[in-house]
Design a protein around this motif. Structure first.
Motif, PDB file in Angstrom:
ATOM      1  N   VAL A  43      39.606  47.120  40.491  1.00 51.80           N
ATOM      2  CA  VAL A  43      39.661  46.042  41.480  1.00 51.80           C
ATOM      3  C   VAL A  43      38.252  45.501  41.702  1.00 51.80           C
ATOM      4  O   VAL A  43      37.293  46.268  41.844  1.00 51.80           O
ATOM      5  CB  VAL A  43      40.245  46.536  42.818  1.00 51.80           C
ATOM      6  CG1 VAL A  43      40.280  45.404  43.843  1.00 51.80           C
ATOM      7  CG2 VAL A  43      41.646  47.100  42.618  1.00 51.80           C
ATOM      8  N   VAL A  44      38.113  44.179  41.714  1.00 53.66           N
ATOM      9  CA  VAL A  44      36.800  43.565  41.871  1.00 53.66           C
ATOM     10  C   VAL A  44      36.878  42.403  42.857  1.00 53.66           C
ATOM     11  O   VAL A  44      37.874  41.678  42.905  1.00 53.66           O
ATOM     12  CB  VAL A  44      36.257  43.084  40.503  1.00 53.66           C
ATOM     13  CG1 VAL A  44      37.129  41.985  39.921  1.00 53.66           C
ATOM     14  CG2 VAL A  44      34.814  42.622  40.608  1.00 53.66           C
ATOM     15  N   GLU A  97      28.497  33.740  42.745  1.00 55.29           N
ATOM     16  CA  GLU A  97      27.857  35.054  42.705  1.00 55.29           C
ATOM     17  C   GLU A  97      28.845  36.156  42.311  1.00 55.29           C
ATOM     18  O   GLU A  97      28.434  37.248  41.913  1.00 55.29           O
ATOM     19  CB  GLU A  97      27.236  35.376  44.068  1.00 55.29           C
ATOM     20  CG  GLU A  97      26.132  34.416  44.493  1.00 55.29           C
ATOM     21  CD  GLU A  97      24.964  34.412  43.521  1.00 55.29           C
ATOM     22  OE1 GLU A  97      24.553  35.515  43.095  1.00 55.29           O
ATOM     23  OE2 GLU A  97      24.473  33.315  43.177  1.00 55.29           O
ATOM     24  N   THR A  98      30.146  35.877  42.457  1.00 58.58           N
ATOM     25  CA  THR A  98      31.148  36.901  42.136  1.00 58.58           C
ATOM     26  C   THR A  98      31.623  36.839  40.687  1.00 58.58           C
ATOM     27  O   THR A  98      32.332  37.727  40.225  1.00 58.58           O
ATOM     28  CB  THR A  98      32.389  36.760  43.053  1.00 58.58           C
ATOM     29  OG1 THR A  98      33.050  35.509  42.781  1.00 58.58           O
ATOM     30  CG2 THR A  98      31.989  36.805  44.525  1.00 58.58           C
ATOM     31  N   PHE A  99      31.224  35.816  39.955  1.00 57.39           N
ATOM     32  CA  PHE A  99      31.777  35.595  38.614  1.00 57.39           C
ATOM     33  C   PHE A  99      31.364  36.674  37.612  1.00 57.39           C
ATOM     34  O   PHE A  99      32.195  37.190  36.861  1.00 57.39           O
ATOM     35  CB  PHE A  99      31.368  34.218  38.075  1.00 57.39           C
ATOM     36  CG  PHE A  99      31.943  33.046  38.820  1.00 57.39           C
ATOM     37  CD1 PHE A  99      32.820  33.219  39.886  1.00 57.39           C
ATOM     38  CD2 PHE A  99      31.597  31.749  38.455  1.00 57.39           C
ATOM     39  CE1 PHE A  99      33.340  32.129  40.568  1.00 57.39           C
ATOM     40  CE2 PHE A  99      32.115  30.653  39.121  1.00 57.39           C
ATOM     41  CZ  PHE A  99      32.987  30.844  40.187  1.00 57.39           C
ATOM     42  N   HIS A 100      30.075  36.981  37.576  1.00 59.42           N
ATOM     43  CA  HIS A 100      29.567  37.884  36.543  1.00 59.42           C
ATOM     44  C   HIS A 100      30.198  39.267  36.644  1.00 59.42           C
ATOM     45  O   HIS A 100      30.635  39.838  35.625  1.00 59.42           O
ATOM     46  CB  HIS A 100      28.049  38.008  36.632  1.00 59.42           C
ATOM     47  CG  HIS A 100      27.467  38.977  35.630  1.00 59.42           C
ATOM     48  ND1 HIS A 100      27.432  38.721  34.276  1.00 59.42           N
ATOM     49  CD2 HIS A 100      26.938  40.227  35.795  1.00 59.42           C
ATOM     50  CE1 HIS A 100      26.892  39.749  33.640  1.00 59.42           C
ATOM     51  NE2 HIS A 100      26.595  40.672  34.533  1.00 59.42           N
ATOM     52  N   VAL A 141      43.282  46.796  32.783  1.00 59.56           N
ATOM     53  CA  VAL A 141      43.420  45.621  33.647  1.00 59.56           C
ATOM     54  C   VAL A 141      42.424  45.663  34.799  1.00 59.56           C
ATOM     55  O   VAL A 141      42.218  46.708  35.433  1.00 59.56           O
ATOM     56  CB  VAL A 141      44.857  45.520  34.202  1.00 59.56           C
ATOM     57  CG1 VAL A 141      44.980  44.385  35.211  1.00 59.56           C
ATOM     58  CG2 VAL A 141      45.862  45.337  33.060  1.00 59.56           C
ATOM     59  N   VAL A 142      41.834  44.494  35.076  1.00 63.55           N
ATOM     60  CA  VAL A 142      40.985  44.299  36.248  1.00 63.55           C
ATOM     61  C   VAL A 142      41.649  43.227  37.108  1.00 63.55           C
ATOM     62  O   VAL A 142      41.930  42.129  36.630  1.00 63.55           O
ATOM     63  CB  VAL A 142      39.567  43.833  35.863  1.00 63.55           C
ATOM     64  CG1 VAL A 142      38.711  43.657  37.116  1.00 63.55           C
ATOM     65  CG2 VAL A 142      38.912  44.813  34.901  1.00 63.55           C
ATOM     66  N   VAL A 143      41.935  43.552  38.370  1.00 62.69           N
ATOM     67  CA  VAL A 143      42.509  42.555  39.275  1.00 62.69           C
ATOM     68  C   VAL A 143      41.401  42.046  40.190  1.00 62.69           C
ATOM     69  O   VAL A 143      40.569  42.816  40.662  1.00 62.69           O
ATOM     70  CB  VAL A 143      43.695  43.112  40.089  1.00 62.69           C
ATOM     71  CG1 VAL A 143      44.814  43.532  39.157  1.00 62.69           C
ATOM     72  CG2 VAL A 143      43.282  44.273  40.970  1.00 62.69           C
ATOM     73  N   ALA A 144      41.420  40.730  40.417  1.00 62.96           N
ATOM     74  CA  ALA A 144      40.322  40.104  41.134  1.00 62.96           C
ATOM     75  C   ALA A 144      40.842  39.283  42.313  1.00 62.96           C
ATOM     76  O   ALA A 144      41.864  38.607  42.199  1.00 62.96           O
ATOM     77  CB  ALA A 144      39.528  39.189  40.190  1.00 62.96           C
ATOM     78  N   GLY A 145      40.115  39.346  43.432  1.00 59.75           N
ATOM     79  CA  GLY A 145      40.511  38.547  44.584  1.00 59.75           C
ATOM     80  C   GLY A 145      39.559  38.720  45.739  1.00 59.75           C
ATOM     81  O   GLY A 145      38.623  39.524  45.685  1.00 59.75           O
TER      82      GLY A 145
END
Length: 284
Positions: free
Chosen positions: A47-48, A56-59, A27-31
């Protein structure tokens, strides 16, 4: 490959993460608040940094990811705000996105969720829409202020009924979909609790459990909107969306009870009485 979770710190997102980890998924959690996410989940997940309004944060968020739990942040009122990220999912060959939508939204064009569903389908990102009924946590969360302070439920739903569902059950449903992407590719699932209740019945249940006399005051849309914006200080766009949802609730859109949660998970959904008993501190 891993699964990206947006809205991971919220009511539903936390349970999605928990259930995916139980299923052995990466799992990668994004925020936007990386430190907050690290504090919540520790080293159990990656965590990203991610922001729907910053391309710019999408890739980086989608790197080594092949499935996504997509939740619209409440502050983004326009469906178009999510379109760039949906386009990015398409270019990254995501094999399944589970979008947190709303019950009945396939026939209700007012909430932003309707257009978001349609856009996902239009650009042909494989999807498994999850369309839950109203969250039980709405009562233990945002609407608990009036319950605790005034022994009142201030919700403009009239005499309508609602098939409330626990967000823990939503999380398990989403995890089930994302765990088997080929099985659930291009599907939609309406999940509800086991019964349909009006807010007079909710008040009765809460009164029995808390020992307080809790009343449902059945406010007008204008009073509800005024109190939540002027007295509570909540975001106007957010309150306007809830007004639209309660308007549709009065039309009978929230009363349907389905067995899709059981069909997905093999479990029975939690009742509101069970939920209220386990979360009594939110109401007293």
């Amino acid at each position: 490959m891993k699964i990206l979770i947006t809205g991971a710190s919220g009511n539903v997102g936390r349970y999605v993460v928990k259930e995916l980890l139980n299923k052995g998924e990466g799992v990668v959690v994004a925020g936007t608040n990386v430190e907050k996410l690290k504090k919540i989940f520790g080293d159990k997940v990656d965590v990203v940094k991610f922001d729907f309004v910053d391309k710019e944060t999408f890739h980086k968020a989608l790197k080594d990811v092949d499935r996504v739990f997509l939740m619209r942040p409440p502050q983004l009122g326009k469906p178009e705000d999510l379109y760039p990220f949906i386009d990015s999912m398409k270019s990254h060959n995501i094999k399944l996105v589970s979008f947190l939508s709303l019950m009945g939204v396939e026939k209700n064009t007012i909430p932003p969720h309707h257009k978001i569903e349609k856009y996902i389908e239009k650009v042909q990102v494989p999807y498994a829409h999850i369309r839950p009924g109203f969250f039980m946590q709405n009562l233990s969360g945002i609407h608990s202020v009036e319950i605790k302070e005034k022994n009142e439920i201030l919700i403009p739903a009239g005499k309508s009924k609602t098939s409330f569902i626990d967000t823990a059950d939503i999380g398990l449903s989403v995890a089930t979909l994302l765990h088997e992407p080929e099985k659930y590719k291009n599907t939609a699932h309406t999940i509800t609790g086991p019964e349909s209740l009006d807010y007079y019945q909710i008040a009765e249940i809460l009164s029995e459990i808390t020992g307080k006399k809790i009343m449902y005051r059945k406010p007008s849309f204008l009073k509800y909107r005024s109190d939540y914006i002027k007295k509570r200080g909540l975001d106007k766009n957010y309150v306007n969306v809830t007004v639209a949802l309660y308007f549709m609730t009065r039309m009978g859109t929230a009363k349907m009870v389905t067995d899709e949660f059981y069909q997905l998970t093999g479990r029975k959904p939690r009742t509101f009485r069970e939920f209220a008993s386990e979360n009594i501190d939110c109401f007293v």
